[in-house]
Design a protein around this motif. Structure first.
Motif, PDB file in Angstrom:
ATOM      1  N   ALA A  11      88.277  71.010  55.849  1.00 32.66           N
ATOM      2  CA  ALA A  11      87.625  72.300  56.036  1.00 32.66           C
ATOM      3  C   ALA A  11      86.370  72.089  56.873  1.00 32.66           C
ATOM      4  O   ALA A  11      85.700  71.064  56.761  1.00 32.66           O
ATOM      5  N   THR A  12      86.061  73.074  57.719  1.00 37.64           N
ATOM      6  CA  THR A  12      84.887  72.963  58.578  1.00 37.64           C
ATOM      7  C   THR A  12      83.609  72.920  57.753  1.00 37.64           C
ATOM      8  O   THR A  12      82.675  72.178  58.058  1.00 37.64           O
ATOM      9  N   SER A  13      83.545  73.715  56.707  1.00 37.72           N
ATOM     10  CA  SER A  13      82.442  73.681  55.760  1.00 37.72           C
ATOM     11  C   SER A  13      83.031  73.882  54.376  1.00 37.72           C
ATOM     12  O   SER A  13      84.110  74.465  54.221  1.00 37.72           O
ATOM     13  N   GLY A  14      82.349  73.387  53.375  1.00 38.45           N
ATOM     14  CA  GLY A  14      82.888  73.506  52.020  1.00 38.45           C
ATOM     15  C   GLY A  14      82.226  72.522  51.097  1.00 38.45           C
ATOM     16  O   GLY A  14      81.008  72.569  50.891  1.00 38.45           O
ATOM     17  N   PRO A  15      83.005  71.587  50.538  1.00 33.28           N
ATOM     18  CA  PRO A  15      82.410  70.626  49.603  1.00 33.28           C
ATOM     19  C   PRO A  15      81.348  69.768  50.284  1.00 33.28           C
ATOM     20  O   PRO A  15      81.498  69.386  51.451  1.00 33.28           O
ATOM     21  N   LEU A  16      80.290  69.471  49.574  1.00 28.41           N
ATOM     22  CA  LEU A  16      79.288  68.533  50.074  1.00 28.41           C
ATOM     23  C   LEU A  16      79.822  67.128  49.820  1.00 28.41           C
ATOM     24  O   LEU A  16      79.491  66.472  48.835  1.00 28.41           O
ATOM     25  N   VAL A  17      80.674  66.655  50.742  1.00 28.52           N
ATOM     26  CA  VAL A  17      81.426  65.430  50.484  1.00 28.52           C
ATOM     27  C   VAL A  17      80.510  64.212  50.377  1.00 28.52           C
ATOM     28  O   VAL A  17      80.842  63.245  49.695  1.00 28.52           O
ATOM     29  N   GLY A  18      79.344  64.262  51.029  1.00 30.15           N
ATOM     30  CA  GLY A  18      78.406  63.152  50.874  1.00 30.15           C
ATOM     31  C   GLY A  18      77.916  63.035  49.451  1.00 30.15           C
ATOM     32  O   GLY A  18      77.829  61.940  48.892  1.00 30.15           O
ATOM     33  N   PHE A  21      87.195  69.463  59.505  1.00 30.93           N
ATOM     34  CA  PHE A  21      87.193  68.231  58.709  1.00 30.93           C
ATOM     35  C   PHE A  21      85.780  67.818  58.296  1.00 30.93           C
ATOM     36  O   PHE A  21      84.818  67.992  59.047  1.00 30.93           O
ATOM     37  N   LEU A  22      85.695  67.219  57.098  1.00 35.47           N
ATOM     38  CA  LEU A  22      84.481  66.586  56.598  1.00 35.47           C
ATOM     39  C   LEU A  22      84.854  65.234  56.001  1.00 35.47           C
ATOM     40  O   LEU A  22      85.934  65.099  55.394  1.00 35.47           O
ATOM     41  N   ALA A  23      83.982  64.249  56.151  1.00 38.35           N
ATOM     42  CA  ALA A  23      84.290  62.900  55.661  1.00 38.35           C
ATOM     43  C   ALA A  23      83.001  62.186  55.290  1.00 38.35           C
ATOM     44  O   ALA A  23      81.958  62.406  55.912  1.00 38.35           O
ATOM     45  N   GLU A  80      85.231  74.524  43.884  1.00 36.02           N
ATOM     46  CA  GLU A  80      83.989  75.208  44.224  1.00 36.02           C
ATOM     47  C   GLU A  80      83.723  75.189  45.727  1.00 36.02           C
ATOM     48  O   GLU A  80      83.112  76.112  46.264  1.00 36.02           O
ATOM     49  N   GLY A  81      84.187  74.142  46.399  1.00 42.21           N
ATOM     50  CA  GLY A  81      84.007  74.051  47.846  1.00 42.21           C
ATOM     51  C   GLY A  81      85.030  74.821  48.637  1.00 42.21           C
ATOM     52  O   GLY A  81      84.912  74.949  49.853  1.00 42.21           O
ATOM     53  N   ARG A  82      86.072  75.334  47.963  1.00 41.21           N
ATOM     54  CA  ARG A  82      87.105  76.170  48.594  1.00 41.21           C
ATOM     55  C   ARG A  82      87.654  75.488  49.841  1.00 41.21           C
ATOM     56  O   ARG A  82      87.633  76.011  50.935  1.00 41.21           O
ATOM     57  N   THR A  83      88.202  74.289  49.617  1.00 41.97           N
ATOM     58  CA  THR A  83      88.786  73.546  50.731  1.00 41.97           C
ATOM     59  C   THR A  83      90.286  73.405  50.507  1.00 41.97           C
ATOM     60  O   THR A  83      90.741  73.276  49.363  1.00 41.97           O
ATOM     61  N   PRO A  84      91.091  73.464  51.563  1.00 41.57           N
ATOM     62  CA  PRO A  84      92.549  73.379  51.383  1.00 41.57           C
ATOM     63  C   PRO A  84      92.991  72.132  50.639  1.00 41.57           C
ATOM     64  O   PRO A  84      93.876  72.207  49.779  1.00 41.57           O
ATOM     65  N   SER A  85      92.414  70.983  50.972  1.00 42.86           N
ATOM     66  CA  SER A  85      92.777  69.755  50.263  1.00 42.86           C
ATOM     67  C   SER A  85      91.618  68.788  50.310  1.00 42.86           C
ATOM     68  O   SER A  85      90.726  68.895  51.164  1.00 42.86           O
ATOM     69  N   LEU A  86      91.652  67.852  49.378  1.00 44.65           N
ATOM     70  CA  LEU A  86      90.606  66.831  49.301  1.00 44.65           C
ATOM     71  C   LEU A  86      91.229  65.577  48.721  1.00 44.65           C
ATOM     72  O   LEU A  86      91.976  65.639  47.739  1.00 44.65           O
TER      73      LEU A  86
END
Length: 459
Positions: free
Chosen positions: A318-325, A298-300, A25-31
């Motif tokens: 990804a610069t934006s995407g999944p709400l990793v928090g 990146f997000l972390a 759903e966050g459309r990120t290359p990898s997580l």
């Protein structure tokens, strides 16, 4: 650190489902994500847009502002060594910044009143050489709020803290970090520059499933605010340290101090505040501590719950995407609720002081009933016996008094007051008299007690 704590199959599937949903759903290359329980990695998982190329616990991602927590630890080490006081103005140790009246404490907790960002251009996408001096980081009007009045997140504030560390240690921020934190904690895969295997940073188009590579810049003076690359394995080591302390880096009392809110929450966000280099979040009945981070590509996020002894890390490119928090908080919640922590067996105290034991039991502040309980190491706990009231734990002091550790009585002194014959007359807690009977003993009650004593209704 290897996976050694086995979770139930249903818990593992719930964790995998959460990160798979986040990646899709966050459309990120990898997580990549990992969960730690009881100080050991209990689960790890990853998703990727390229089959067979999932990242693992050794794959570096850029962690952005999670770097700030490392910088805060370096500052706390200076304080613990007696080289500075948190209430010292910056000017005392780093003169000539034009914000010298701001204190170290305020910089750590983002209440110094500094601007959130540097002057243009956007510092995260430009080389550090663009800002060769602190004046280039701070700009002409660095203070936009009165110091100490409000919480206002500031990246330049942590640049100042990094420069403070360098000035007092006489070495570069990255070298001090390696020597004082990374090596003692065994964090070999946490570095200022990427080392393979590492993820590449991407921007994903908001309206089409296409990507654009993001630039990777050395942030120069801004490095203490967001430079680092790390892995889930290393960050869980860091989480264990932040939860338990490590004498080689910081004592447990100092990491506990970092976890205490240092500034008021921002208006409208009462569930989130900030300690000393740590974000503090309330999620239901659970307190989560850690930090989020982002840089282009990146997000972390790292969250840990001390009460549950569970930590989670989520990293993505990804610069934006999944709400990793949110994802990291969900991972903590899944484990904590599906497999709650099993308490240690109850065991009696190794020894007991008869005089201390005699102090336990019911005490009264006026007509409010409290119970006093004996804890380990001669500590005490005061708790209301019914209804709401002020609960507090107390640490024994060498002079025979106790100091409050939490709540309303944090820092307050509890002492035993004795009568002329040596018997205990009352407990004095911040000038409040606690007696064995409601309003017992007229000498210990301010204003005295009516001579007629207790009575019924007279008609």
């Amino acid at each position: 650190m290897t996976t050694s704590e086995v979770l139930l199959p249903t818990t593992r599937r719930a964790l995998l489902h959460r990160i798979a949903t986040a990646q899709a759903e966050g459309r990120t290359p990898s997580l990549v994500a990992a969960v730690q329980r009881d100080g050991r990695i209990a689960w790890s998982g990853a998703r990727s847009c390229v089959d067979g190329h999932e990242p693992d616990g050794d794959t570096q991602f850029r962690i952005g502002s999670l770097t700030k927590t490392f910088t805060a630890v370096l500052v706390m080490r200076l304080r613990d060594e007696g080289l500075l006081d948190l209430d010292d103005p910056l000017e005392k140790h780093l003169p000539g910044t034009d914000v010298g009246e701001v204190t170290v404490f305020q910089l750590l907790g983002h209440s110094g009143g500094l601007a959130a960002e540097t002057p243009a251009p956007w510092w995260e996408r430009t080389p550090g050489e663009t800002r060769p001096a602190l004046v280039d980081v701070l700009g002409e009007e660095p203070l936009i709020h009165p110091s100490g009045h409000v919480h206002h997140y500031s990246n330049p504030g942590y640049t100042l803290l990094g420069s403070l560390v360098e000035r007092m240690r006489g070495a570069s921020w990255s070298e001090i970090l390696r020597r004082e934190i990374l090596e003692p904690l065994g964090m070999e895969r946490t570095t200022p520059q990427p080392h393979a295997p590492h993820a590449g940073g991407w921007a994903v188009h908001p309206w089409a499933d296409v990507m654009l590579p993001e630039p990777v810049e050395d942030l120069g003076l801004m490095a203490p605010a967001g430079q680092l690359w790390s892995t889930t394995t290393d960050l869980l080591r860091f989480a264990a340290f932040l939860a338990q302390g490590d004498a080689r880096v910081l004592s447990v009392s100092s990491v506990e101090e970092m976890r205490v809110p240092a500034a008021p929450a921002e208006t409208g966000d009462w569930a989130s505040t900030y300690g000393l280099g740590l974000q503090c979040v309330r999620r239901g009945d659970r307190t989560l501590l850690g930090h989020s981070g982002s840089l282009p590509g990146f997000l972390a996020t790292l969250w840990f719950s001390v009460e549950d002894d569970v930590a989670a890390v989520v990293l993505t490119n990804a610069t934006s995407g999944p709400l990793v928090g949110t994802v990291a908080a969900d991972l903590v919640q899944i484990v904590a609720e599906a497999e709650p922590r099993i308490p240690a067996p109850w065991r009696p105290l190794p020894d007991v002081d008869a005089e201390l034991l005699a102090l336990t039991g019911p005490w009264y502040w006026g007509t409010y009933a409290y119970g006093l309980k004996l804890l380990a190491d001669r500590g005490l706990e005061l708790r209301p016996l019914r209804g709401a009231g002020r609960t507090a734990r107390f640490r024994a002091c060498p002079d025979g008094t106790w100091t409050g550790l939490n709540g309303y009585y944090a820092g307050e002194t509890l002492r035993v007051v004795r009568a002329a014959d040596g018997t205990v007359d009352h407990l004095d807690l911040g000038s409040f008299a606690f007696t064995r009977e409601p309003y017992g003993g007229s000498t210990s009650i301010p204003g005295g007690v009516d001579e007629g004593g207790w009575r019924g209704l007279m008609i």
